[in-house]
Every structure is written in C-alpha cells, then in structure tokens.
Enzyme design. Structure first.
Site, mmCIF file in Angstrom:
data_model
loop_
_atom_site.group_PDB
_atom_site.id
_atom_site.type_symbol
_atom_site.label_atom_id
_atom_site.label_comp_id
_atom_site.label_asym_id
_atom_site.label_seq_id
_atom_site.Cartn_x
_atom_site.Cartn_y
_atom_site.Cartn_z
ATOM 1 N N LEU A 1 0.815 -1.220 0.000
ATOM 2 C CA LEU A 1 0.000 0.000 0.000
ATOM 3 C C LEU A 1 0.847 1.268 0.000
ATOM 4 O O LEU A 1 1.904 1.333 0.609
ATOM 5 C CB LEU A 1 -0.938 0.007 1.209
ATOM 6 N N HIS A 2 0.346 2.273 -0.710
ATOM 7 C CA HIS A 2 1.002 3.584 -0.772
ATOM 8 C C HIS A 2 -0.089 4.654 -0.682
ATOM 9 O O HIS A 2 -1.266 4.333 -0.428
ATOM 10 C CB HIS A 2 1.823 3.706 -2.064
ATOM 11 N N GLY B 1 -1.715 6.307 -2.816
ATOM 12 C CA GLY B 1 -2.878 6.140 -3.695
ATOM 13 C C GLY B 1 -3.917 5.242 -3.044
ATOM 14 O O GLY B 1 -5.115 5.552 -3.004
ATOM 15 N N HIS B 2 -3.435 4.128 -2.479
ATOM 16 C CA HIS B 2 -4.365 3.203 -1.817
ATOM 17 C C HIS B 2 -5.019 3.855 -0.594
ATOM 18 O O HIS B 2 -6.218 3.689 -0.361
ATOM 19 C CB HIS B 2 -3.617 1.950 -1.340
ATOM 20 N N GLY C 1 -9.080 3.405 -8.353
ATOM 21 C CA GLY C 1 -8.298 4.580 -8.703
ATOM 22 C C GLY C 1 -8.342 4.883 -10.195
ATOM 23 O O GLY C 1 -8.319 3.969 -11.022
ATOM 24 N N LYS D 1 -5.957 5.958 -11.694
ATOM 25 C CA LYS D 1 -4.662 5.467 -12.181
ATOM 26 C C LYS D 1 -4.826 4.300 -13.146
ATOM 27 O O LYS D 1 -4.114 4.187 -14.128
ATOM 28 C CB LYS D 1 -3.829 5.050 -10.964
ATOM 29 N N ARG E 1 4.763 -0.523 -8.023
ATOM 30 C CA ARG E 1 5.901 -0.924 -8.871
ATOM 31 C C ARG E 1 7.017 0.122 -8.895
ATOM 32 O O ARG E 1 8.099 -0.172 -9.403
ATOM 33 C CB ARG E 1 5.420 -1.207 -10.297
HETATM 34 P P1 AMP Z 1 -3.302 -2.181 -7.055
HETATM 35 O O1 AMP Z 1 -2.923 -2.562 -5.666
HETATM 36 O O2 AMP Z 1 -2.186 -1.619 -7.868
HETATM 37 O O3 AMP Z 1 -4.096 -3.254 -7.758
HETATM 38 O O4 AMP Z 1 -4.301 -0.958 -6.896
HETATM 39 C C1 AMP Z 1 -5.445 -1.058 -6.081
HETATM 40 C C2 AMP Z 1 -6.304 0.126 -6.317
HETATM 41 O O5 AMP Z 1 -5.576 1.315 -6.011
HETATM 42 C C3 AMP Z 1 -6.767 0.266 -7.782
HETATM 43 O O6 AMP Z 1 -8.105 0.705 -7.803
HETATM 44 C C4 AMP Z 1 -5.833 1.306 -8.320
HETATM 45 O O7 AMP Z 1 -6.369 2.038 -9.394
HETATM 46 C C5 AMP Z 1 -5.662 2.200 -7.102
HETATM 47 N N1 AMP Z 1 -4.435 2.984 -7.222
HETATM 48 C C6 AMP Z 1 -3.183 2.519 -7.442
HETATM 49 N N2 AMP Z 1 -2.315 3.550 -7.537
HETATM 50 C C7 AMP Z 1 -3.041 4.678 -7.387
HETATM 51 C C8 AMP Z 1 -2.735 6.078 -7.386
HETATM 52 N N3 AMP Z 1 -1.491 6.521 -7.579
HETATM 53 N N4 AMP Z 1 -3.739 6.951 -7.197
HETATM 54 C C9 AMP Z 1 -5.010 6.520 -7.018
HETATM 55 N N5 AMP Z 1 -5.366 5.222 -6.991
HETATM 56 C C10 AMP Z 1 -4.404 4.318 -7.183
#
Ligand code: AMP
Length: 283
Positions: free
Chosen positions: A33-34, A36-37, A147, A149, A187
């Site tokens: 998690l970062h 964005g999450h 997101g 993104k 990533r």
């Molecule tokens: P992931 O863990 O990469 O599958 O992402 C999980 C959720 O977080 C997805 O809905 C992504 O679109 C969202 N997400 C990832 N990075 C960002 C970001 N920088 N800003 C907003 N949402 C994000």
C-alpha cells in the site's frame, strides 16, 4: 485491525453486517500500500459504515514473464496503513482459497478488455474482472472504490457491473502523485535511482498532451507524436503504447471533437519496470 483469510468467513461477516443494516464499502488492492491506496480507503470511509480492504496478489491478472513472483508483499505494514486510513476489516485470502484445484470459471468483458492494457497484456482484464466479481460475491459491498490510475480497469468493471446486474456502486478516486508528478504505484520500488529521476517524464508527456489539446490541437496523431517525442527525448523509457481514445468506448480517436470525453493514456518500460499513467480530458 481484524484480518480475515477465508472467503466463507468474510462472506458470513458481510451477511451479518448487511442484516445489521450496515453499508459495506470495498477497496480491492494487491497490497504494498502507498498514498494512492490510502486515498481510496479514506474516500471509502466517507461512503459507508464498514470499510473492507482486500489484499490479494491475483495470479489470474498476471501474464507469463510478468512480475507476479516478485510483486512486493508485506501484510503487517499494509494492515497498519489500511487501519490508519480508516479501514475496518482486512480480507487477505490465500491463492488456493480463491482458486482451489479444479477452478475454471472466469468473467470476460469482451471488447473493452482487448484495448490498450488488454492488447499489451492478453488476459489481464479477464483476471481482473474475475477476481473483482469474486470479491463482490465474498464481501457483498454496496460500493467499491477504485483509482483513476487504472482508468481502463474502471471502464471494464463498470461494464461488468452493468452487464451482470451486480448492483455495486463503482466510485473513482483521482490519481495520487509524488511531488514530481510520478503516479504512485507499488511498482515504483523496482525503479533504479536513475530511472526514478527519469520516470516523471511520463506525467510531463500527459501534461503536454493536455496543453496541446486545450490550446486547440484536434489531431490525435499530433498529440501522440508530441508525447512520444517528450518521452523518448527525455528518458531511456521504451514506449509500449501512447493512446488518445474515446474515454467511454476506448476506441482510438483520429480527431478530437467537442463534448467527447478523451482518455490520454500510456504504458512505458524503464528497464524491466512497466509503468502506466493517464489523464481524462473533457473538451
Ligand atoms: P493495485 O494494488 O495496484 O491493484 O491498486 C489497487 C487500487 O488502487 C486500484 O483501484 C488502483 O487504481 C488504485 N491505485 C493505485 N495507484 C493509485 C494512485 N497513484 N492513485 C489513485 N489510486 C491508485
């Protein structure tokens, strides 16, 4: 923070919450998690009574030779971040609980899944749609937060919800960025220091596209050419695609017309690290 690993236990918990009249909001993630999450989790907090954060690195959405094996995993750290942002429950299933031996049912959003990321990563959205449909059935959310993104993911999932009458509200949060514009991503940790310095060129190319379009450029080809020049001139990145598309259908555009929502998106590789980014523009 309460963590549930078993799908049937999560389902029972969700059923009890629904009987108690609680509004369930789901935030699906692959962990690591970062910011964005956590923005998604904070938004989820405003939308209902119980925020369920899922951590699952979904093998079905990774292709041959992609980073499934090395994807960063740290459940303790993720649990702290998720609860700090307002999460109530963590659902972190084992792979074999989600895809037990004999598993053979998949959800395929046919045409939208073939565009952009789907063309570059065959089968990716079949994996995404399948796991999200399963998470909806397991956590029984009223709303789910995603997101911007992953713009195409949202478009594909909205289609799935409509087509399969899933009755889950899809809520979208704008892309969170580092100070220099790089979109936050699990990533980004793969980038070498030199690549990390170069990577904001992706967002600069998107800003360039927006400037061009806002100052009257209507040729999608001219926008793509300017972005390509910006990226290749300013970094060692190898471009997978740069696209100017209709934001509803994902059809590639030749000419931009007033009123049509436009998705400008790209994927590029810095060494073995593949990054994506996009902006949404309404003329
Ligand atoms: P992931 O863990 O990469 O599958 O992402 C999980 C959720 O977080 C997805 O809905 C992504 O679109 C969202 N997400 C990832 N990075 C960002 C970001 N920088 N800003 C907003 N949402 C994000």
């Amino acid at each position: 923070m309460k963590t549930i690993h078993e799908p049937h236990l999560m389902q029972r918990e969700a059923d009890d919450l629904r009987v108690a009249g609680k509004r369930i909001v789901l935030v699906p993630t692959m962990g690591a998690l970062h910011g964005g999450h956590t923005a998604l989790i904070r938004e989820a907090r405003t939308l209902g009574d119980v925020v369920v954060v899922t951590l699952f690195v979904n093998p079905a959405q990774f292709g041959e030779g992609e980073d499934y094996g090395r994807y960063p995993r740290d459940i303790e750290r993720d649990a702290l971040l998720a609860s700090g942002a307002g999460g109530d429950l963590l659902f972190a299933p084992e792979t074999t609980a989600m895809y037990p031996p004999g598993y053979q049912t998949f959800v395929n959003v046919e045409r939208l899944s073939l565009r952009l990321e789907g063309a570059a990563r065959p089968g990716h959205f079949r994996g995404v749609a399948t796991v999200v449909a399963k998470l909806f059935n397991i956590a029984r959310p009223h709303s789910a937060v995603f997101g911007q993104k992953d713009a195409q993911q949202v478009i594909v999932l909205r289609r799935m919800v409509r087509d399969l009458d899933l009755g889950v509200e899809i809520v979208v949060v704008p892309t969170l960025r580092e100070q220099d514009g790089l979109a936050m991503s699990s990533r980004n940790v793969y980038l070498t220091p030199a690549q990390r310095v170069e990577a904001p060129v992706l967002y600069r190319s998107l800003r360039k596209a927006e400037d061009l379009i806002r100052s009257g450029e209507r040729s999608a080809g001219a926008v793509v050419a300017a972005m390509t020049l910006e990226i290749t001139g300013g970094s060692s990145a190898a471009i997978d695609y740069v696209s100017v598309a209709d934001a509803d259908t994902l059809d590639p555009l030749v000419t931009l017309s007033p009123g049509a929502p436009v998705l400008v998106s790209l994927a590029a590789r810095f060494g073995t690290t593949r990054l994506i980014d996009n902006i949404h523009i309404r003329l």
